[in-house]
Design a protein around this motif. Structure first.
Motif, mmCIF file in Angstrom:
data_model
loop_
_atom_site.group_PDB
_atom_site.id
_atom_site.type_symbol
_atom_site.label_atom_id
_atom_site.label_comp_id
_atom_site.label_asym_id
_atom_site.label_seq_id
_atom_site.Cartn_x
_atom_site.Cartn_y
_atom_site.Cartn_z
ATOM 1 N N CYS A 63 0.806 -1.230 0.000
ATOM 2 C CA CYS A 63 0.000 0.000 0.000
ATOM 3 C C CYS A 63 0.837 1.278 0.000
ATOM 4 O O CYS A 63 0.296 2.364 -0.215
ATOM 5 C CB CYS A 63 -0.936 0.014 1.210
ATOM 6 S SG CYS A 63 -2.083 -1.382 1.253
ATOM 7 N N LEU A 150 -9.320 -7.076 -12.408
ATOM 8 C CA LEU A 150 -9.716 -5.902 -11.631
ATOM 9 C C LEU A 150 -9.285 -6.038 -10.175
ATOM 10 O O LEU A 150 -8.812 -5.075 -9.566
ATOM 11 C CB LEU A 150 -11.230 -5.703 -11.712
ATOM 12 C CG LEU A 150 -11.769 -5.065 -12.990
ATOM 13 C CD1 LEU A 150 -13.291 -5.134 -13.015
ATOM 14 C CD2 LEU A 150 -11.307 -3.622 -13.111
ATOM 15 N N CYS A 151 -9.437 -7.225 -9.622
ATOM 16 C CA CYS A 151 -9.032 -7.451 -8.231
ATOM 17 C C CYS A 151 -7.518 -7.354 -8.081
ATOM 18 O O CYS A 151 -7.014 -6.793 -7.108
ATOM 19 C CB CYS A 151 -9.522 -8.816 -7.754
ATOM 20 S SG CYS A 151 -11.322 -8.928 -7.558
ATOM 21 N N LYS A 153 -5.518 -5.562 -9.846
ATOM 22 C CA LYS A 153 -5.127 -4.162 -10.006
ATOM 23 C C LYS A 153 -5.438 -3.328 -8.771
ATOM 24 O O LYS A 153 -4.640 -2.466 -8.374
ATOM 25 C CB LYS A 153 -5.840 -3.561 -11.222
ATOM 26 C CG LYS A 153 -5.503 -2.095 -11.470
ATOM 27 C CD LYS A 153 -6.240 -1.564 -12.693
ATOM 28 C CE LYS A 153 -5.923 -0.088 -12.925
ATOM 29 N NZ LYS A 153 -6.661 0.440 -14.115
ATOM 30 N N HIS A 154 -6.567 -3.585 -8.129
ATOM 31 C CA HIS A 154 -7.048 -2.670 -7.093
ATOM 32 C C HIS A 154 -6.939 -3.194 -5.663
ATOM 33 O O HIS A 154 -6.830 -2.391 -4.731
ATOM 34 C CB HIS A 154 -8.508 -2.298 -7.367
ATOM 35 C CG HIS A 154 -8.703 -1.502 -8.619
ATOM 36 N ND1 HIS A 154 -8.406 -0.163 -8.712
ATOM 37 C CD2 HIS A 154 -9.159 -1.872 -9.846
ATOM 38 C CE1 HIS A 154 -8.676 0.274 -9.931
ATOM 39 N NE2 HIS A 154 -9.132 -0.743 -10.636
ATOM 40 N N LYS A 156 -5.140 -4.570 -2.601
ATOM 41 C CA LYS A 156 -3.770 -4.659 -2.102
ATOM 42 C C LYS A 156 -3.648 -5.809 -1.104
ATOM 43 O O LYS A 156 -3.624 -5.616 0.112
ATOM 44 C CB LYS A 156 -3.362 -3.332 -1.457
ATOM 45 C CG LYS A 156 -3.515 -2.122 -2.362
ATOM 46 C CD LYS A 156 -2.682 -2.251 -3.638
ATOM 47 C CE LYS A 156 -2.794 -1.010 -4.508
ATOM 48 N NZ LYS A 156 -2.018 -1.143 -5.768
ATOM 49 N N HIS A 187 -18.528 -6.910 -10.167
ATOM 50 C CA HIS A 187 -17.940 -5.640 -10.585
ATOM 51 C C HIS A 187 -18.942 -4.874 -11.450
ATOM 52 O O HIS A 187 -19.557 -5.440 -12.360
ATOM 53 C CB HIS A 187 -16.650 -5.890 -11.359
ATOM 54 C CG HIS A 187 -15.592 -6.570 -10.534
ATOM 55 N ND1 HIS A 187 -15.118 -6.034 -9.358
ATOM 56 C CD2 HIS A 187 -14.930 -7.746 -10.712
ATOM 57 C CE1 HIS A 187 -14.200 -6.845 -8.848
ATOM 58 N NE2 HIS A 187 -14.080 -7.889 -9.640
ATOM 59 N N TYR A 197 -15.901 -1.902 -13.621
ATOM 60 C CA TYR A 197 -15.077 -1.254 -12.611
ATOM 61 C C TYR A 197 -15.142 -2.055 -11.321
ATOM 62 O O TYR A 197 -16.080 -2.822 -11.096
ATOM 63 C CB TYR A 197 -15.547 0.182 -12.379
ATOM 64 C CG TYR A 197 -15.275 1.082 -13.563
ATOM 65 C CD1 TYR A 197 -14.095 1.801 -13.646
ATOM 66 C CD2 TYR A 197 -16.192 1.183 -14.614
ATOM 67 C CE1 TYR A 197 -13.833 2.617 -14.739
ATOM 68 C CE2 TYR A 197 -15.932 1.990 -15.709
ATOM 69 C CZ TYR A 197 -14.749 2.703 -15.762
ATOM 70 O OH TYR A 197 -14.484 3.493 -16.847
ATOM 71 N N LEU A 198 -14.147 -1.846 -10.472
ATOM 72 C CA LEU A 198 -14.045 -2.641 -9.250
ATOM 73 C C LEU A 198 -15.309 -2.538 -8.409
ATOM 74 O O LEU A 198 -15.885 -3.538 -7.987
ATOM 75 C CB LEU A 198 -12.836 -2.186 -8.423
ATOM 76 C CG LEU A 198 -12.632 -2.934 -7.101
ATOM 77 C CD1 LEU A 198 -12.178 -4.362 -7.367
ATOM 78 C CD2 LEU A 198 -11.627 -2.213 -6.212
ATOM 79 N N GLU A 202 -15.099 3.413 -7.577
ATOM 80 C CA GLU A 202 -14.239 3.597 -8.743
ATOM 81 C C GLU A 202 -15.042 4.079 -9.944
ATOM 82 O O GLU A 202 -14.591 4.925 -10.716
ATOM 83 C CB GLU A 202 -13.519 2.296 -9.096
ATOM 84 C CG GLU A 202 -12.412 2.513 -10.124
ATOM 85 C CD GLU A 202 -12.030 1.265 -10.899
ATOM 86 O OE1 GLU A 202 -11.088 1.356 -11.699
ATOM 87 O OE2 GLU A 202 -12.683 0.226 -10.721
#
Length: 206
Positions: A63, A150-151, A153-154, A156, A187, A197-198, A202
């Protein structure tokens, strides 16, 4: 911080305490002040608030959060170890330059490296890859399994915490969510650009 095992609270849920005169893990495992689980390996900064190395690894390595989650003091260095005296008296040894983390010995460093590895855990002997991209390619070719882009990428979280899906299950995850996770309802799809999108936050930002 979501994703690690157990029930977590954020730093905003923990009241800052005065730094103790001696580290809570100087005599062995105690409790992580965030996770409330056992301190198998502790992380300690100059503010003397011990948290587990998993929580801290997620904060710093994933993070980019460079402060104490308990008292919000900015931290220049951290030490990982099983038995840690007060921070000012610790003799620093093995060092990882990327995140400026020190380790009391090689075994503790191995714990930390294991935490950040990108591994396939489906075989009896795990196989590590230099990056998540290489692991994704391997899982797709060898096991016909996929992770959600998507998971990745976003969210952490550590690679070993990520979910792998068949094509059918991945489609269900993206549209409806996971049957074993009621907090995720799929999503969101933008009706104008037909892009997913997540989550709602977002989508609204975009």
């Amino acid at each position: 911080m979501a994703g690690l095992s157990g029930s977590r609270v954020g730093p905003w849920d923990v009241m800052a305490a005065s730094p103790p005169s001696e580290s809570c893990i100087s005599d062995g495992p105690g409790s992580c002040m965030l996770y409330c689980g056992e301190l198998e390996v502790g992380a300690l900064g100059c503010c003397e608030h011990p948290i587990c190395y998993r929580c801290f690894g997620q904060m710093w390595a994933l993070c980019g959060v460079w402060y104490c989650a308990i008292c919000w003091e900015e931290l220049a260095q951290m030490v990982f170890g099983k038995k840690l005296p007060p921070f000012s008296t610790i003799i620093l040894s093995q060092h990882e330059k990327k995140y400026d983390i020190y380790f009391t010995d090689g075994n503790i460093y191995a714990f930390y490296r294991k935490l950040l590895q990108h591994e396939c855990l489906l075989w009896s002997e795990s196989r590590a890859f230099p990056a998540i991209v290489e692991l994704e390619q391997y899982m797709r070719k060898q096991h016909k399994l996929f992770c959600c882009k998507l998971c990745v990428k976003h969210l952490k979280i550590f690679t070993h915490e990520r979910k792998w899906y068949s094509r059918k299950d991945l489609a269900q995850h993206r549209i409806y969510g996971d049957p074993d996770d009621t907090s995720h309802r799929g999503h969101l799809l933008c009706k104008f650009c037909d892009k997913q999108y997540l989550d709602n936050d977002e989508l609204l930002i975009k």
